[in-house]
Design a protein around this motif. Sequence first.
Motif, PDB file in Angstrom:
ATOM      1  N   ALA A   1      26.120  34.159  47.744  1.00 39.60           N
ATOM      2  CA  ALA A   1      26.813  35.028  48.693  1.00 39.60           C
ATOM      3  C   ALA A   1      28.335  34.963  48.570  1.00 39.60           C
ATOM      4  O   ALA A   1      29.039  35.762  49.188  1.00 39.60           O
ATOM      5  CB  ALA A   1      26.410  34.664  50.123  1.00 39.60           C
ATOM      6  N   PHE A   2      28.869  34.013  47.771  1.00 42.60           N
ATOM      7  CA  PHE A   2      30.314  33.821  47.672  1.00 42.60           C
ATOM      8  C   PHE A   2      30.805  34.241  46.289  1.00 42.60           C
ATOM      9  O   PHE A   2      30.211  33.864  45.280  1.00 42.60           O
ATOM     10  CB  PHE A   2      30.697  32.350  47.885  1.00 42.60           C
ATOM     11  CG  PHE A   2      30.143  31.726  49.132  1.00 42.60           C
ATOM     12  CD1 PHE A   2      29.862  32.488  50.254  1.00 42.60           C
ATOM     13  CD2 PHE A   2      29.899  30.363  49.183  1.00 42.60           C
ATOM     14  CE1 PHE A   2      29.345  31.911  51.398  1.00 42.60           C
ATOM     15  CE2 PHE A   2      29.389  29.771  50.318  1.00 42.60           C
ATOM     16  CZ  PHE A   2      29.104  30.547  51.435  1.00 42.60           C
ATOM     17  N   PRO A   3      31.902  34.994  46.218  1.00 41.16           N
ATOM     18  CA  PRO A   3      32.448  35.342  44.903  1.00 41.16           C
ATOM     19  C   PRO A   3      32.913  34.095  44.166  1.00 41.16           C
ATOM     20  O   PRO A   3      33.476  33.168  44.760  1.00 41.16           O
ATOM     21  CB  PRO A   3      33.614  36.275  45.223  1.00 41.16           C
ATOM     22  CG  PRO A   3      33.951  36.017  46.649  1.00 41.16           C
ATOM     23  CD  PRO A   3      32.685  35.583  47.320  1.00 41.16           C
ATOM     24  N   PHE A   4      32.678  34.073  42.859  1.00 40.10           N
ATOM     25  CA  PHE A   4      32.982  32.901  42.049  1.00 40.10           C
ATOM     26  C   PHE A   4      33.773  33.320  40.820  1.00 40.10           C
ATOM     27  O   PHE A   4      33.382  34.227  40.089  1.00 40.10           O
ATOM     28  CB  PHE A   4      31.679  32.216  41.611  1.00 40.10           C
ATOM     29  CG  PHE A   4      31.894  30.960  40.817  1.00 40.10           C
ATOM     30  CD1 PHE A   4      32.036  29.738  41.454  1.00 40.10           C
ATOM     31  CD2 PHE A   4      31.972  31.000  39.436  1.00 40.10           C
ATOM     32  CE1 PHE A   4      32.246  28.580  40.723  1.00 40.10           C
ATOM     33  CE2 PHE A   4      32.184  29.841  38.699  1.00 40.10           C
ATOM     34  CZ  PHE A   4      32.328  28.626  39.349  1.00 40.10           C
ATOM     35  N   GLY A   5      34.887  32.644  40.580  1.00 41.69           N
ATOM     36  CA  GLY A   5      35.711  32.928  39.412  1.00 41.69           C
ATOM     37  C   GLY A   5      37.073  32.310  39.597  1.00 41.69           C
ATOM     38  O   GLY A   5      37.351  31.654  40.605  1.00 41.69           O
ATOM     39  N   GLY A   6      37.955  32.496  38.629  1.00 40.24           N
ATOM     40  CA  GLY A   6      39.234  31.817  38.669  1.00 40.24           C
ATOM     41  C   GLY A   6      40.410  32.699  38.325  1.00 40.24           C
ATOM     42  O   GLY A   6      40.291  33.917  38.149  1.00 40.24           O
ATOM     43  N   VAL A   7      41.556  32.036  38.221  1.00 42.40           N
ATOM     44  CA  VAL A   7      42.806  32.676  37.837  1.00 42.40           C
ATOM     45  C   VAL A   7      43.412  31.864  36.697  1.00 42.40           C
ATOM     46  O   VAL A   7      42.871  30.851  36.282  1.00 42.40           O
ATOM     47  CB  VAL A   7      43.792  32.775  39.021  1.00 42.40           C
ATOM     48  CG1 VAL A   7      43.242  33.695  40.104  1.00 42.40           C
ATOM     49  CG2 VAL A   7      44.092  31.389  39.606  1.00 42.40           C
ATOM     50  N   LYS A   8      44.542  32.322  36.206  1.00 40.99           N
ATOM     51  CA  LYS A   8      45.212  31.702  35.067  1.00 40.99           C
ATOM     52  C   LYS A   8      44.234  31.591  33.895  1.00 40.99           C
ATOM     53  O   LYS A   8      43.461  32.529  33.648  1.00 40.99           O
ATOM     54  CB  LYS A   8      45.825  30.352  35.476  1.00 40.99           C
ATOM     55  CG  LYS A   8      46.866  30.506  36.598  1.00 40.99           C
ATOM     56  CD  LYS A   8      47.741  29.282  36.784  1.00 40.99           C
ATOM     57  CE  LYS A   8      47.080  28.120  37.418  1.00 40.99           C
ATOM     58  NZ  LYS A   8      47.999  27.031  37.781  1.00 40.99           N
ATOM     59  N   ARG A   9      44.199  30.472  33.193  1.00 42.14           N
ATOM     60  CA  ARG A   9      43.337  30.368  32.015  1.00 42.14           C
ATOM     61  C   ARG A   9      41.881  30.060  32.360  1.00 42.14           C
ATOM     62  O   ARG A   9      41.063  29.844  31.461  1.00 42.14           O
ATOM     63  CB  ARG A   9      43.887  29.316  31.060  1.00 42.14           C
ATOM     64  CG  ARG A   9      45.211  29.704  30.423  1.00 42.14           C
ATOM     65  CD  ARG A   9      45.621  28.724  29.355  1.00 42.14           C
ATOM     66  NE  ARG A   9      46.955  28.995  28.869  1.00 42.14           N
ATOM     67  CZ  ARG A   9      47.598  28.229  27.984  1.00 42.14           C
ATOM     68  NH1 ARG A   9      46.997  27.143  27.501  1.00 42.14           N
ATOM     69  NH2 ARG A   9      48.818  28.531  27.584  1.00 42.14           N
ATOM     70  N   SER A  10      41.559  30.053  33.625  1.00 41.41           N
ATOM     71  CA  SER A  10      40.157  29.902  34.023  1.00 41.41           C
ATOM     72  C   SER A  10      39.397  31.216  33.948  1.00 41.41           C
ATOM     73  O   SER A  10      38.190  31.240  34.184  1.00 41.41           O
ATOM     74  CB  SER A  10      40.068  29.317  35.437  1.00 41.41           C
ATOM     75  OG  SER A  10      40.430  27.955  35.435  1.00 41.41           O
ATOM     76  N   GLY A  11      40.100  32.296  33.622  1.00 39.82           N
ATOM     77  CA  GLY A  11      39.396  33.546  33.400  1.00 39.82           C
ATOM     78  C   GLY A  11      39.733  34.627  34.396  1.00 39.82           C
ATOM     79  O   GLY A  11      40.701  34.528  35.161  1.00 39.82           O
TER      80      GLY A  11
ATOM     81  N   GLY B   1      37.814  38.261  36.703  1.00 39.95           N
ATOM     82  CA  GLY B   1      36.582  38.856  37.203  1.00 39.95           C
ATOM     83  C   GLY B   1      35.855  37.877  38.112  1.00 39.95           C
ATOM     84  O   GLY B   1      36.256  36.720  38.261  1.00 39.95           O
ATOM     85  N   ARG B   2      34.797  38.342  38.729  1.00 41.03           N
ATOM     86  CA  ARG B   2      34.039  37.501  39.647  1.00 41.03           C
ATOM     87  C   ARG B   2      32.540  37.638  39.393  1.00 41.03           C
ATOM     88  O   ARG B   2      32.043  38.698  39.023  1.00 41.03           O
ATOM     89  CB  ARG B   2      34.342  37.878  41.117  1.00 41.03           C
ATOM     90  CG  ARG B   2      35.752  37.501  41.577  1.00 41.03           C
ATOM     91  CD  ARG B   2      35.950  36.011  41.550  1.00 41.03           C
ATOM     92  NE  ARG B   2      37.291  35.586  41.971  1.00 41.03           N
ATOM     93  CZ  ARG B   2      38.298  35.350  41.139  1.00 41.03           C
ATOM     94  NH1 ARG B   2      38.137  35.532  39.835  1.00 41.03           N
ATOM     95  NH2 ARG B   2      39.474  34.947  41.606  1.00 41.03           N
ATOM     96  N   GLU B   3      31.864  36.512  39.567  1.00 43.50           N
ATOM     97  CA  GLU B   3      30.409  36.481  39.554  1.00 43.50           C
ATOM     98  C   GLU B   3      29.935  36.293  40.990  1.00 43.50           C
ATOM     99  O   GLU B   3      30.690  35.905  41.869  1.00 43.50           O
ATOM    100  CB  GLU B   3      29.908  35.331  38.681  1.00 43.50           C
ATOM    101  CG  GLU B   3      30.295  35.447  37.219  1.00 43.50           C
ATOM    102  CD  GLU B   3      29.853  34.236  36.428  1.00 43.50           C
ATOM    103  OE1 GLU B   3      28.906  34.375  35.633  1.00 43.50           O
ATOM    104  OE2 GLU B   3      30.445  33.154  36.601  1.00 43.50           O
ATOM    105  N   LEU B   4      28.639  36.554  41.202  1.00 43.57           N
ATOM    106  CA  LEU B   4      27.984  36.328  42.490  1.00 43.57           C
ATOM    107  C   LEU B   4      28.538  37.245  43.581  1.00 43.57           C
ATOM    108  O   LEU B   4      29.519  37.948  43.389  1.00 43.57           O
ATOM    109  CB  LEU B   4      28.084  34.849  42.897  1.00 43.57           C
ATOM    110  CG  LEU B   4      27.518  33.857  41.857  1.00 43.57           C
ATOM    111  CD1 LEU B   4      27.740  32.422  42.301  1.00 43.57           C
ATOM    112  CD2 LEU B   4      26.030  34.106  41.625  1.00 43.57           C
TER     113      LEU B   4
END
Length: 461
Positions: free
Chosen positions: A428-438, A440-443
Amino acid sequence: MSIATVNPATGETLKTYEAMGEEEIERRLQLAEATFRTYRTTAFDERARMMRAAADLLVQDQQDVARMMTTEMGKPVRQARAEAVKCAKAMRWYADHAEELLADEEPSDVDVKDSGATEVRVRYRPLGPVLAVMPWNFPLWQVIRFAAPALMAGNVGLLKHASNVPQTALYLEDLFHRAGFPEGCFQTLLVPSRAVDDILRDERVKAATLTGSEPAGRAVASTAGEMVKKTVLELGGSDPFVVMPSADLARAAEVAVTARCQNNGQSCIAAKRFIVHTDIYDAFAARFVRGMQALKVDDPLHEETQIGPLSSEQGRKDLEELVDDAVRGGATVLCGGKRPDGPGWYYPPTVLAGITREMRIHREEAFGPVATLYRATDLDEAVLIANDTPFGLSSNVWTHDEAEIDRFTRDLEAGSVYVNGMTASHPAFPFGGVKRSGYGRELSGHGIREFCNITTVWHGA
């Protein structure tokens, strides 16, 4: 070329598979394209029925699947079973919620009238075959968190899994087939990494998602950019775990051990850098080190094991090099730091203190049970250290001071901020990062819409 399962607890090769050739890849691409033409028109309730059936089968298979994952990549078998159950829950969540998440949207009446239309709708339509390049560390979960929303949205999936987990990759294709999904809805491509570029360049592949290393992410993003294809990337993480004086110190130290060593420390969202206010630094460090030393390192198939081997010999070597570099630079080893004798690719829970910016481990991700301790004199320095990384996946903050919570949630450069708790992914929670972690979002709803054509439908008089 062969693709093999090598047991990381023993170094023994258990199964070997021949990589698919060009003819088989072509056959599967043709099948994916043909299947999409009809599957995209299926009703949500039909997709949900099949997704729930797959979840039921996964729960039934969890014992065997857990042992398979453990012998392929080394995670403790109890954690492997929990991963299977988590995947089933996510599949049911998307079966329950996909239709509402992708329901047509209508702008306000004012906006519609101003455009000269009698009716305007925003509709979410599937894109087509999506290539998923997935890692070995959560060999079920990483795939399911892509596959469940993608299939529920009407897309079809092509999985290029990590080459050390071929049995898990093949199981996933079989799982969806047994659940009743049409042939071609979800296919595993047993191919080497070098084949990804040609597959992504194929016009029948409409988008790609990758979870993995920075170099792999750059390669996929570069090709996708050249081909103008949508991508979602979830790359490395070096998550901060900040502890302030108002925190529950005993609880923070207890969770810190789990947060660092979950999945043998091989998790992008594992806490890796522990930033502790100077007033409580010594007390936290003592509790944390005791907790790390108490972890049971053993055969991952034993139920009581908490730490198994790293997934590969090279992975252990890379981790050792980071630790050795830090020690040469003046870091203090509070526990661990030396590989044990015997077979398998084990590495002990390790805590390093006295980290400086010149050390590789300060800026590179340590993929294994190695924690770094930092002392912060105040809130400002804690934020500064936390953000002093090329990554920005998640973060953990331990404090009961509301002003500190506001500051951390405002200023930490990460895709998630977990306050008084450990980072975890949830459908139920958006998952993803910023900077060099990538990017877009999953979930969540954000994740299911990533691989949809967001279409404006305008009706005139």
